[in-house]
Design an enzyme around this catalytic site. Structure first.
Site, PDB file in Angstrom:
ATOM      1  N   ALA A 106      -3.577   7.745  -5.052  1.00  0.00           N
ATOM      2  CA  ALA A 106      -2.200   7.265  -5.206  1.00  0.00           C
ATOM      3  C   ALA A 106      -2.295   5.814  -5.654  1.00  0.00           C
ATOM      4  CB  ALA A 106      -1.451   7.386  -3.893  1.00  0.00           C
ATOM      5  N   GLY A 121       0.828  -1.207   0.000  1.00  0.00           N
ATOM      6  CA  GLY A 121       0.000   0.000   0.000  1.00  0.00           C
ATOM      7  C   GLY A 121       0.854   1.244   0.000  1.00  0.00           C
ATOM      8  N   ASN A 122       0.238   2.374   0.278  1.00  0.00           N
ATOM      9  CA  ASN A 122       0.990   3.630   0.383  1.00  0.00           C
ATOM     10  C   ASN A 122       0.323   4.534   1.411  1.00  0.00           C
ATOM     11  OD1 ASN A 122      -0.982   5.421  -1.053  1.00  0.00           O
ATOM     12  ND2 ASN A 122      -0.560   3.960  -2.703  1.00  0.00           N
ATOM     13  N   ARG A 123       0.899   5.695   1.633  1.00  0.00           N
ATOM     14  CA  ARG A 123       0.474   6.546   2.746  1.00  0.00           C
ATOM     15  C   ARG A 123      -0.689   7.477   2.409  1.00  0.00           C
ATOM     16  NH1 ARG A 123       4.187   5.899   6.689  1.00  0.00           N
ATOM     17  NH2 ARG A 123       6.256   5.233   6.030  1.00  0.00           N
ATOM     18  N   SER A 124      -1.303   7.327   1.250  1.00  0.00           N
ATOM     19  CA  SER A 124      -2.399   8.237   0.887  1.00  0.00           C
ATOM     20  C   SER A 124      -3.599   8.053   1.831  1.00  0.00           C
ATOM     21  CB  SER A 124      -2.835   7.963  -0.550  1.00  0.00           C
ATOM     22  OG  SER A 124      -3.987   8.714  -0.837  1.00  0.00           O
TER      23      SER A 124
END
Ligand code: C5P
Length: 404
Positions: free
Chosen positions: A265, A199-202
């Site tokens: 993102a 995943g990512n930090r969005s």
């Protein structure tokens, strides 16, 4: 409009709010609680507002609270202390502000400000939940310095955020009526196995700021999102998880959209295979498994390549340096009309913050800097540029209003 001020250190900020609301044309009637008067003077509010500040039930004409409450188009309480929130929730009409709140049928915006412990206390949170359930808009406090040098959540929201909440309730700007907007929001999750993902930090906050802005201005909005956040009435929410699901959902909705805002993102890489069962540690070895990655579909570039005439396609560039170079390259490579670029390595910008600072690059060569501001203000600046690109000629406006 009534501006209610209760007794916290943030009461001094209500003076600026009072002036800003007045500048926007509001007829502001300030109502101050006895404790607010310990922090700020009634005279300052009377000087800035259209109406003299009301500080007591007993100094002027009989029943000032009903006159004000019945006549108001909106009541804003900023700052709202824990006591004011509790008294309003439970109908404890023990000062002029709570009396006014009980005497109004106008929409109410409550802007809490208090120490972190008080903000997080279940009493405060439960009271706010009750108020939200009654249709009250709560503009959540930010994080930062509080009175006496403490830091944490509980700082009165920025004046701009409170003004935006007021504007969207009063529906002062409805210049997107008849326009359809598609927004993507949040970070995609690419499955490794049933319990793990890349995943990512969005957080989706910037995407949902676009949703609020466009819906508030009258657009028909669809958001394709990986995160759940509250949306204004009438917004269509489609929840997805992976880049592939986002691509398929966007494909279903893109044709009808006048404006597409690709704020999500989207993962650039995903595991080639997601394991059907949880990948277990093998006790016979210290080796770790290898995950082979492949590229995900570039949704933005796909939309850019097949863009119908007149559609405005807006992409984002979250970079950690050389922002202008990457953004301009992306503008051409992805066939977008605008790239909204930010440096996510700087504090207060990018992922999971309330604020952002961006540079907007347009395909016609424009470069527009939006200084550090709340994400709604960033959304507004981008949308204003998109509307300018769409054009405002009368024929198009008439066609839009008739569903064209
Ligand atoms: O190439 P990069 O990922 O930096 O581009 C960012 C922009 O492209 C964002 O608007 C993002 O939503 C979009 N994007 C996409 N599909 C991908 C990767 C990024 O639509 N696979």
């Amino acid at each position: 409009m009534v501006l209610g001020v209760s007794g916290g250190i943030a009461a001094y900020k209500a003076l600026d709010l009072c002036r800003r609301l007045g500048d926007l044309g509001a007829i502001v009637s300030p109502v101050l609680t006895p404790d607010a008067l310990r922090f700020v003077g009634a005279l300052s509010f009377s000087a800035l507002a259209a109406q003299p500040a009301l500080t007591s039930m007993w100094d002027g004409p009989v029943s000032p609270h009903t006159t004000l409450g019945q006549g108001a188009d909106l009541v804003i309480v900023a700052p709202a202390t824990a006591r004011t929130i509790a008294a309003y929730t439970h109908g404890l009409a023990d000062d002029v502000l709570i009396n006014t709140l009980l005497a109004t049928r106008a929409p109410v915006v409550v802007c809490p400000a208090m120490h972190t412990e008080m903000w997080e206390h279940p009493s405060t949170q439960d009271n706010l939940e009750v108020l939200r359930g009654r249709g009250v808009t709560v503009v959540d406090p930010g994080v930062g310095y509080l009175a006496s040098g403490d830091q944490g959540a509980g700082r009165l929201a920025d004046t701009a955020a409170i003004v935006v909440a007021a504007e969207s309730i009063l529906g002062s700007v409805r210049d997107m009526t008849g326009l359809r907007v598609l927004v993507t929001a949040g970070g995609t999750r690419e499955a490794i196995d049933p319990v793990r993902f890349i995943g990512n930090r969005s957080s989706g906050k910037q995407g949902f700021a676009f949703v609020d802005e466009c819906a508030g201005r009258g657009a028909v909005v669809t958001v394709v999102t990986t995160v759940n956040r509250p949306v204004p009435a009438g917004v269509t929410v489609v929840t997805v998880e992976s880049a592939a699901q986002m691509e398929a959902t966007v494909a279903d909705h893109c044709g009808a959209a006048h404006i597409i805002v690709m704020a999500a993102a989207v993962a650039d890489f995903r595991p080639v295979h997601a394991a059907a069962a949880k990948i277990k540690k093998d006790p016979s070895t210290t080796d770790a498994p290898t995950i082979t990655l492949e590229r995900t579909p570039d949704i933005l570039a796909g939309l850019g390549a097949a863009k119908p005439v007149g559609q405005i396609l807006i992409g984002f560039a979250a970079e950690t340096g050389d922002v202008a170079h990457y953004a301009q390259d992306k503008l051409a490579r992805k066939g977008a009309d605008m790239i909204v670029a930010n440096d996510v390595s700087l504090p207060g910008r990018g992922f999971d913050t309330e604020t952002n600072e961006v540079i907007i690059f347009t395909s016609s060569g424009g470069v527009h800097h939006v200084e550090l501001s709340d994400k709604r203000a960033v959304a507004r600046a981008v949308i204003n540029l998109a509307l300018a690109a769409i054009g405002t000629d009368i024929e198009r406006t008439v066609a839009r209003r008739h569903g064209g």
